[in-house]
Design an enzyme around this catalytic site. Sequence first.
Site, PDB file in Angstrom:
ATOM      1  N   ARG A  35       0.832  -1.210   0.000  1.00 47.98           N
ATOM      2  CA  ARG A  35       0.000   0.000   0.000  1.00 47.98           C
ATOM      3  C   ARG A  35       0.863   1.256   0.000  1.00 47.98           C
ATOM      4  O   ARG A  35       2.059   1.212   0.330  1.00 47.98           O
ATOM      5  CB  ARG A  35      -0.921   0.002   1.211  1.00 47.98           C
ATOM      6  N   SER A 129      -6.673 -13.875  15.698  1.00 49.28           N
ATOM      7  CA  SER A 129      -5.707 -13.654  16.774  1.00 49.28           C
ATOM      8  C   SER A 129      -6.198 -14.127  18.134  1.00 49.28           C
ATOM      9  O   SER A 129      -7.392 -14.036  18.448  1.00 49.28           O
ATOM     10  CB  SER A 129      -5.415 -12.150  16.841  1.00 49.28           C
ATOM     11  N   GLU A 131      -5.861 -12.452  20.615  1.00 51.85           N
ATOM     12  CA  GLU A 131      -6.422 -11.271  21.275  1.00 51.85           C
ATOM     13  C   GLU A 131      -7.952 -11.333  21.312  1.00 51.85           C
ATOM     14  O   GLU A 131      -8.584 -10.637  22.106  1.00 51.85           O
ATOM     15  CB  GLU A 131      -5.973  -9.997  20.555  1.00 51.85           C
ATOM     16  N   TYR A 153      -8.626  -3.384  18.622  1.00 46.29           N
ATOM     17  CA  TYR A 153      -7.977  -4.375  17.751  1.00 46.29           C
ATOM     18  C   TYR A 153      -8.656  -5.739  17.915  1.00 46.29           C
ATOM     19  O   TYR A 153      -9.007  -6.396  16.933  1.00 46.29           O
ATOM     20  CB  TYR A 153      -6.483  -4.476  18.090  1.00 46.29           C
ATOM     21  N   GLU A 286      -6.317  -4.575  29.888  1.00 45.61           N
ATOM     22  CA  GLU A 286      -5.213  -5.503  29.595  1.00 45.61           C
ATOM     23  C   GLU A 286      -5.748  -6.918  29.343  1.00 45.61           C
ATOM     24  O   GLU A 286      -6.791  -7.312  29.883  1.00 45.61           O
ATOM     25  CB  GLU A 286      -4.233  -5.512  30.777  1.00 45.61           C
TER      26      GLU A 286
HETATM   27  P1  NDP Z   1       2.757  -6.532  11.005  1.00 40.14           P
HETATM   28  O1  NDP Z   1       2.253  -5.386  11.811  1.00 40.14           O
HETATM   29  O2  NDP Z   1       4.212  -6.843  10.987  1.00 40.14           O
HETATM   30  O3  NDP Z   1       2.280  -6.352   9.483  1.00 40.14           O
HETATM   31  C1  NDP Z   1       1.038  -5.807   9.172  1.00 40.14           C
HETATM   32  C2  NDP Z   1       0.935  -5.674   7.675  1.00 40.14           C
HETATM   33  O4  NDP Z   1      -0.343  -5.109   7.343  1.00 40.14           O
HETATM   34  C3  NDP Z   1       1.992  -4.751   7.050  1.00 40.14           C
HETATM   35  O5  NDP Z   1       2.452  -5.352   5.861  1.00 40.14           O
HETATM   36  C4  NDP Z   1       1.195  -3.507   6.735  1.00 40.14           C
HETATM   37  O6  NDP Z   1       1.705  -2.770   5.646  1.00 40.14           O
HETATM   38  C5  NDP Z   1      -0.141  -4.110   6.351  1.00 40.14           C
HETATM   39  N1  NDP Z   1      -1.231  -3.136   6.330  1.00 40.14           N
HETATM   40  C6  NDP Z   1      -1.523  -2.202   7.268  1.00 40.14           C
HETATM   41  N2  NDP Z   1      -2.567  -1.461   6.871  1.00 40.14           N
HETATM   42  C7  NDP Z   1      -2.931  -1.907   5.636  1.00 40.14           C
HETATM   43  C8  NDP Z   1      -3.919  -1.543   4.706  1.00 40.14           C
HETATM   44  N3  NDP Z   1      -4.754  -0.518   4.931  1.00 40.14           N
HETATM   45  N4  NDP Z   1      -4.007  -2.216   3.534  1.00 40.14           N
HETATM   46  C9  NDP Z   1      -3.155  -3.256   3.276  1.00 40.14           C
HETATM   47  N5  NDP Z   1      -2.190  -3.645   4.135  1.00 40.14           N
HETATM   48  C10 NDP Z   1      -2.084  -2.980   5.296  1.00 40.14           C
HETATM   49  O7  NDP Z   1       1.936  -7.830  11.480  1.00 40.14           O
HETATM   50  P2  NDP Z   1       2.396  -9.369  11.591  1.00 40.14           P
HETATM   51  O8  NDP Z   1       3.142  -9.740  10.385  1.00 40.14           O
HETATM   52  O9  NDP Z   1       2.970  -9.582  12.943  1.00 40.14           O
HETATM   53  O10 NDP Z   1       0.972 -10.084  11.604  1.00 40.14           O
HETATM   54  C11 NDP Z   1       0.316 -10.466  10.383  1.00 40.14           C
HETATM   55  C12 NDP Z   1      -1.178 -10.586  10.648  1.00 40.14           C
HETATM   56  O11 NDP Z   1      -1.403 -11.556  11.659  1.00 40.14           O
HETATM   57  C13 NDP Z   1      -1.863  -9.320  11.140  1.00 40.14           C
HETATM   58  O12 NDP Z   1      -3.172  -9.321  10.630  1.00 40.14           O
HETATM   59  C14 NDP Z   1      -1.904  -9.477  12.654  1.00 40.14           C
HETATM   60  O13 NDP Z   1      -2.972  -8.744  13.200  1.00 40.14           O
HETATM   61  C15 NDP Z   1      -2.133 -10.975  12.749  1.00 40.14           C
HETATM   62  N6  NDP Z   1      -1.636 -11.621  13.933  1.00 40.14           N
HETATM   63  C16 NDP Z   1      -0.328 -11.475  14.305  1.00 40.14           C
HETATM   64  C17 NDP Z   1       0.178 -12.172  15.384  1.00 40.14           C
HETATM   65  C18 NDP Z   1       1.591 -12.037  15.814  1.00 40.14           C
HETATM   66  O14 NDP Z   1       1.892 -12.447  16.945  1.00 40.14           O
HETATM   67  N7  NDP Z   1       2.487 -11.530  14.986  1.00 40.14           N
HETATM   68  C19 NDP Z   1      -0.690 -13.088  16.164  1.00 40.14           C
HETATM   69  C20 NDP Z   1      -2.051 -13.171  15.666  1.00 40.14           C
HETATM   70  C21 NDP Z   1      -2.491 -12.476  14.582  1.00 40.14           C
HETATM   71  P3  NDP Z   1       2.679  -1.471   5.831  1.00 40.14           P
HETATM   72  O15 NDP Z   1       4.078  -2.009   5.883  1.00 40.14           O
HETATM   73  O16 NDP Z   1       2.408  -0.689   4.600  1.00 40.14           O
HETATM   74  O17 NDP Z   1       2.264  -0.794   7.093  1.00 40.14           O
HETATM   75  P1  GDR Z   2       0.147  -8.129  21.991  1.00 36.02           P
HETATM   76  O1  GDR Z   2       1.727  -7.859  21.834  1.00 36.02           O
HETATM   77  O2  GDR Z   2      -0.555  -6.954  22.526  1.00 36.02           O
HETATM   78  O3  GDR Z   2       0.017  -9.414  22.733  1.00 36.02           O
HETATM   79  O4  GDR Z   2      -0.295  -8.291  20.470  1.00 36.02           O
HETATM   80  P2  GDR Z   2       2.701  -6.816  22.525  1.00 36.02           P
HETATM   81  O5  GDR Z   2       4.063  -7.380  22.344  1.00 36.02           O
HETATM   82  O6  GDR Z   2       2.458  -5.414  22.069  1.00 36.02           O
HETATM   83  O7  GDR Z   2       2.271  -6.882  24.077  1.00 36.02           O
HETATM   84  C1  GDR Z   2       2.372  -8.078  24.836  1.00 36.02           C
HETATM   85  C2  GDR Z   2       2.185  -7.774  26.299  1.00 36.02           C
HETATM   86  O8  GDR Z   2       3.324  -7.041  26.791  1.00 36.02           O
HETATM   87  C3  GDR Z   2       2.859  -6.002  27.647  1.00 36.02           C
HETATM   88  N1  GDR Z   2       3.838  -4.914  27.706  1.00 36.02           N
HETATM   89  C4  GDR Z   2       4.241  -4.164  26.676  1.00 36.02           C
HETATM   90  N2  GDR Z   2       3.901  -4.207  25.363  1.00 36.02           N
HETATM   91  C5  GDR Z   2       4.500  -3.318  24.525  1.00 36.02           C
HETATM   92  N3  GDR Z   2       4.211  -3.360  23.222  1.00 36.02           N
HETATM   93  N4  GDR Z   2       5.393  -2.387  24.974  1.00 36.02           N
HETATM   94  C6  GDR Z   2       5.740  -2.296  26.300  1.00 36.02           C
HETATM   95  O9  GDR Z   2       6.544  -1.454  26.675  1.00 36.02           O
HETATM   96  C7  GDR Z   2       5.146  -3.248  27.190  1.00 36.02           C
HETATM   97  N5  GDR Z   2       5.273  -3.467  28.523  1.00 36.02           N
HETATM   98  C8  GDR Z   2       4.477  -4.487  28.819  1.00 36.02           C
HETATM   99  C9  GDR Z   2       1.521  -5.584  27.020  1.00 36.02           C
HETATM  100  O10 GDR Z   2       0.766  -4.839  27.978  1.00 36.02           O
HETATM  101  C10 GDR Z   2       0.949  -6.939  26.660  1.00 36.02           C
HETATM  102  O11 GDR Z   2       0.320  -7.495  27.767  1.00 36.02           O
HETATM  103  C11 GDR Z   2       0.477  -9.019  19.533  1.00 36.02           C
HETATM  104  C12 GDR Z   2       0.245  -8.401  18.137  1.00 36.02           C
HETATM  105  O12 GDR Z   2       1.117  -9.019  17.219  1.00 36.02           O
HETATM  106  C13 GDR Z   2      -1.185  -8.611  17.693  1.00 36.02           C
HETATM  107  O13 GDR Z   2      -1.333  -8.162  16.354  1.00 36.02           O
HETATM  108  C14 GDR Z   2      -1.500 -10.121  17.765  1.00 36.02           C
HETATM  109  O14 GDR Z   2      -2.812 -10.364  17.363  1.00 36.02           O
HETATM  110  C15 GDR Z   2      -1.265 -10.609  19.189  1.00 36.02           C
HETATM  111  O15 GDR Z   2       0.090 -10.386  19.536  1.00 36.02           O
HETATM  112  C16 GDR Z   2      -1.543 -12.107  19.319  1.00 36.02           C
END
Ligand code: NDP
Ligand code: GDR
Length: 329
Positions: A35, A129, A131, A153, A286
């Site tokens: 995008r 997710s 979440e 989210y 949380e």
């Molecule tokens: P990232 O945040 O690393 O990547 C998100 C992606 O979404 C980026 O490529 C971003 O593009 C794109 N994006 C954002 N807005 C738009 C839009 N309007 N149109 C098209 N693309 C868009 O996430 P992860 O790779 O960690 O996660 C992948 C997916 O899995 C996500 O949907 C996340 O919510 C879900 N998920 C992730 C988990 C995790 O632990 N990592 C666990 C469970 C679910 P850009 O670079 O342009 O911002």
């Molecule tokens: P989460 O990941 O919210 O589980 O979502 P994140 O790593 O942001 O937080 C995990 C936990 O850590 C606590 N926390 C902090 N988090 C962040 N980011 N920064 C801080 O300084 C900090 N201190 C404590 C948070 O409160 C939370 O409890 C991720 C994302 O990848 C989502 O898109 C995905 O769906 C879920 O994992 C599964």
Amino acid sequence: MSRPRALITGITGQDGLYLAESLIAKGYDVHGVIRGQNNPRRELVEELVPDVHLHNGDLTDLSSLLRALRDSEPDEVYNLGAISFVAYSWENAALTTDVTAKGVLTMLEALRLHSGDDPGRVRFYQASSSEMFGKVQETPQRESTLLWPRSPYGVSKVFGHHMTINYRESYGMHASSGILFNHESPRRGEEFVTRKVSKAVAAIHLGLADELVLGNLDARRDWGFAGDYVEAMWLMLQQDEPDDYVIATGISHSIRDLVRLAFAHVGIEDWPRYVREDERFRRPAEVDTLVGDAAKARRVLGWQPTVSFEELVPMMVQADIEALKAGWR
Ligand code: NDP
Ligand code: GDR
């Protein structure tokens, strides 16, 4: 026989990059939706996965998705695009809803229109997710656990999850939803806690920083390795029947455990000396504790994680040390 084709939204993200690499290694012709008019992450995709074909598109723009589908003619679509940072979703709840919730509907509609008389011809994966479990109603969480999201989210992901199931039931689409628990890697965004910790510990180790500021240290998560989790996405789309699967390690750790392990990798035992807690990083609501039961994925998909938390955290800290040393960022 022609190569299978896949289209990935969110190709610039952590999972998009691992999935693209994995599909290319399996012989796929991989396409990605990117995008923005000058996306700064395009270069990274082109460097890491040069064989990927990129298509301009946005999850909020139906015609751009239709065009990407027409130009890539995929057999499989992986919808990974989302605003994915939970903390940010309170500050931008409407935008998060537009992209992370309604964006799923827009992608499903694009696919339904594209597929015409044969709704099952393109297989669809939705990135749901843990979440969605939020204020957990059962431990460990499984596919049937009641959803109780705690953030804009989480609410958006619930919408996408149910919409995916609804399109499967309404139109016979081969649409699967992966309920993935947290998965991390050296490519994890720096806003997420694992990477924030690994980068800070690396910097402290190299004498480049002297403090790590965090929010809630007591929250618990079920952390796995992203490389393992993208394999589960692919396996879901290889099944005859679409379905929903929890993907998790089954083991949870606190943020405190994460911090302790990260500092231990660089030989620092008195880590509290470097860590400061700040209300700024606490969330309005949380998710205290998450731990998943991936029994169904093990049984049906034959999937299991290969990287433990004890391997993952040192891997991330070490990668950040090497990157800082090399002066890459
Ligand atoms: P990232 O945040 O690393 O990547 C998100 C992606 O979404 C980026 O490529 C971003 O593009 C794109 N994006 C954002 N807005 C738009 C839009 N309007 N149109 C098209 N693309 C868009 O996430 P992860 O790779 O960690 O996660 C992948 C997916 O899995 C996500 O949907 C996340 O919510 C879900 N998920 C992730 C988990 C995790 O632990 N990592 C666990 C469970 C679910 P850009 O670079 O342009 O911002
Ligand atoms: P989460 O990941 O919210 O589980 O979502 P994140 O790593 O942001 O937080 C995990 C936990 O850590 C606590 N926390 C902090 N988090 C962040 N980011 N920064 C801080 O300084 C900090 N201190 C404590 C948070 O409160 C939370 O409890 C991720 C994302 O990848 C989502 O898109 C995905 O769906 C879920 O994992 C599964």
